[in-house]
Design an enzyme around this catalytic site. Structure first.
Site, PDB file in Angstrom:
ATOM      1  N   SER A 315      -7.060   2.929   5.165  1.00 34.48           N
ATOM      2  CA  SER A 315      -7.954   2.374   4.522  1.00 34.48           C
ATOM      3  C   SER A 315      -8.317   1.656   3.916  1.00 34.48           C
ATOM      4  O   SER A 315      -8.230   1.436   3.048  1.00 34.48           O
ATOM      5  CB  SER A 315      -9.123   2.367   6.190  1.00 34.48           C
ATOM      6  OG  SER A 315     -10.054   1.118   6.225  1.00 34.48           O
ATOM      7  N   GLU A 326      -1.387  -2.155  -8.261  1.00 31.13           N
ATOM      8  CA  GLU A 326      -1.571  -3.601  -8.505  1.00 31.13           C
ATOM      9  C   GLU A 326      -2.363  -4.461  -9.613  1.00 31.13           C
ATOM     10  O   GLU A 326      -2.176  -5.724  -9.970  1.00 31.13           O
ATOM     11  CB  GLU A 326      -1.691  -5.152  -6.891  1.00 31.13           C
ATOM     12  CG  GLU A 326      -0.404  -4.488  -5.489  1.00 31.13           C
ATOM     13  CD  GLU A 326      -0.192  -5.060  -4.924  1.00 31.13           C
ATOM     14  OE1 GLU A 326      -1.244  -6.226  -4.862  1.00 31.13           O
ATOM     15  OE2 GLU A 326       0.698  -4.642  -3.940  1.00 31.13           O
ATOM     16  N   LYS A 340      -3.173   1.131   6.994  1.00 28.28           N
ATOM     17  CA  LYS A 340      -4.529   0.455   8.111  1.00 28.28           C
ATOM     18  C   LYS A 340      -5.642  -0.862   7.248  1.00 28.28           C
ATOM     19  O   LYS A 340      -5.517  -0.786   6.474  1.00 28.28           O
ATOM     20  CB  LYS A 340      -5.805   1.398   8.616  1.00 28.28           C
ATOM     21  CG  LYS A 340      -6.252   1.450   9.574  1.00 28.28           C
ATOM     22  CD  LYS A 340      -7.925   0.773   9.028  1.00 28.28           C
ATOM     23  CE  LYS A 340      -8.882   0.590  10.382  1.00 28.28           C
ATOM     24  NZ  LYS A 340     -10.449  -0.332   9.495  1.00 28.28           N
TER      25      LYS A 340
END
Length: 486
Positions: A315, A326, A340
């Site tokens: 999460s 990224e 998740k």
């Protein structure tokens, strides 16, 4: 029990001409109705009137009212209206078939709030519901659950001989938590093992201290974030400032076994490492509309960074890992994360109860949805095989001529910490007995050759120390970080 929590105001709307005999039930079900459609306006008539006028009729609730009236008038016992209403709400939430959506009564909601804002008493493990089973997402650092050897993806079959099959996470939490110093007995089914494990854990106070930092060498620090609570970003800034004073020039950020938490904390922390204007994550609603959340921090840290993840990273910790990977080209080291990829928001009711429900997907900066897939690290590194050994029940007596999976585990533990049991097939022979006696003497325990009680606890503690001193994932992260620092 996932703690992603963003409260939103809900608008209000309701329905029809309701018989006065149903008035009290309608009021009790008021907050049930707005879940299906927000409540706008309503008008109540008082005096001799026999009806209540409430905006427009909602026929989809006729069956619900009829079921209530039937039970109220015909059931052979006096009914608790509050219990029926709570059951109706629970039924709607369960119909979503979403393990991250839940209804909490007043007591359960209070415990939920405690778990993200202060300390609580229990075993210290984040859980979720998966395919009808209560499953460990991750034990918290230093918690009784971690010390007892609970692992991500362990299924909790029962608590104190009460089956958890079909229970919600909230119901399971109420059974698992309890006063400090009391025992709770869990039956655990671990993936890859045929026999269940019986685990007795002594509950303790679980402080919500979520950031731990230390210098690994003269120039490199390692900081572990165990969850995302209300004060986590502030804790992190304080510890980073202290480590910089100690000479930190590079950082290993450890998100292993981090089950997640508050979304705003993931945003605050990601912004420390991601340049201003770069995307941290995207939110996608049920219509497919997306909204980007970007870093708004002008003062990013300026030292090399490597992030550790594993199958217990879930999460909010995945949001952080994806953001730095990224949008800031930060290397990830370890194992694939939990996976998740949804966001939950919580709505508090006036009586103190609460619903937590999934509202959106979250996507990585590049638009990837990692739900049930996880994030792959740039450098895949596993811990030694002995790090995945199951726990042994200290109440069991492992002795000469016995054979079991527990004996096999004990033999593998002895082998890992430098004692030679002669075999690791689960049969307790003379060589295994000799290894146990040698271990007991070295640890100043009574050398009986029987592995039970304190001997078992000490063996598991020595193995944990071995895992910590031979952390292959940290070693690889340090190697990658040193390359960046050249």
């Amino acid at each position: 029990m996932e703690n992603d929590k963003l409260n939103e105001e809900s608008t209000e709307n309701n329905s029809g001409f309701i018989q006065m005999k149903r008035f009290h039930f309608v009021m009790l079900l008021f907050f049930v109705v707005f879940l299906a459609a927000g409540i706008t306006t309503f008008a109540l008539a008082f005096g001799d009137e026999k009806v209540v006028t409430v905006a427009t009729e909602r026929k989809e609730f006729d069956k619900l009212y009829s079921a209530f009236d039937t039970l109220k008038e015909g059931y052979y016992k006096e009914l608790d209206q509050d219990k029926l209403v709570n059951g109706a709400i629970n039924g709607m939430i369960e119909a979503l078939e979403d393990p991250y959506s839940d209804y909490m009564n007043e007591e359960e909601a209070q415990k939920f709030r405690e778990s993200i804002s202060s300390s609580f008493e229990g075993i210290g493990a984040e859980i979720t519901e998966q395919e009808g089973y209560i499953t460990i997402v991750s034990p918290l650092k230093g918690s009784p659950a971690e010390k007892a050897g609970l692992k991500p993806n362990d299924k909790v079959i029962s608590v104190d001989d009460k089956s958890l099959r079909g229970m919600s996470t909230t119901e399971a939490v109420m059974l698992i938590r309890g006063e400090k110093g009391t025992e709770v007995k869990l039956v655990i089914q671990r993936p890859g093992m045929d026999e269940p494990l019986n685990v007795t854990i002594v509950r303790d106070t679980i402080p919500i201290e979520t950031v731990y930092g230390e210098m690994v060498d003269d120039k490199v620090a390692k900081v572990q974030i165990t969850s995302f609570a209300e004060t986590t970003s502030k804790e992190l800034v304080t510890i980073l400032n202290d480590l910089q004073k100690q000479g930190m020039e590079g950082l290993i950020l450890d998100l292993r076994q981090n089950p997640g938490g508050l979304l705003n904390q993931a945003v605050n922390i990601s912004s420390l490492f991601v340049p201003k204007g770069e995307i941290l994550f995207q939110i996608e609603d049920r219509e497919g509309n997306t909204e980007e959340t970007k870093s708004e921090n002008d003062n990013n840290v300026n030292f090399p960074l490597v992030v550790l993840i594993d199958k217990g990273s879930a999460s909010a910790s995945e949001i952080l890992a994806a953001a730095v990977s990224e949008s800031a080209d930060v290397p990830l080291v370890g194992e694939k994360s939990y996976g998740k990829g949804t966001v939950q928001r919580a709505k508090d009711f006036t009586d103190g109860s609460n619903i937590k429900f999934t509202t959106e997907k979250w996507l990585t900066p590049k638009g990837n949805w990692i739900h049930e897939k996880g994030i792959d690290p740039d450098f895949k590194v596993s811990l030694p095989s002995y790090a995945d050994l199951p726990i042994i029940n200290p109440e069991d007596k492992l002795k000469l001529s016995t054979a079991s999976t527990s004996v096999k585990t004990a033999q593998q533990m002895l082998e890992a910490i430098g004692y030679k049991p002669g075999r690791t097939d689960g049969f307790f022979d003379e060589k295994t007995e000799a290894a146990v006696k040698k271990f007991q003497k070295a640890e100043k325990l009574k050398a009986t050759g029987v592995l039970t009680g304190q001997s078992t606890v000490t063996l598991m503690n020595k193995l944990r120390e071995k895992i910590q001193s031979n952390d292959t994932q940290v070693d690889k992260a340090l190697e990658v970080l040193k390359e960046q620092m050249k």
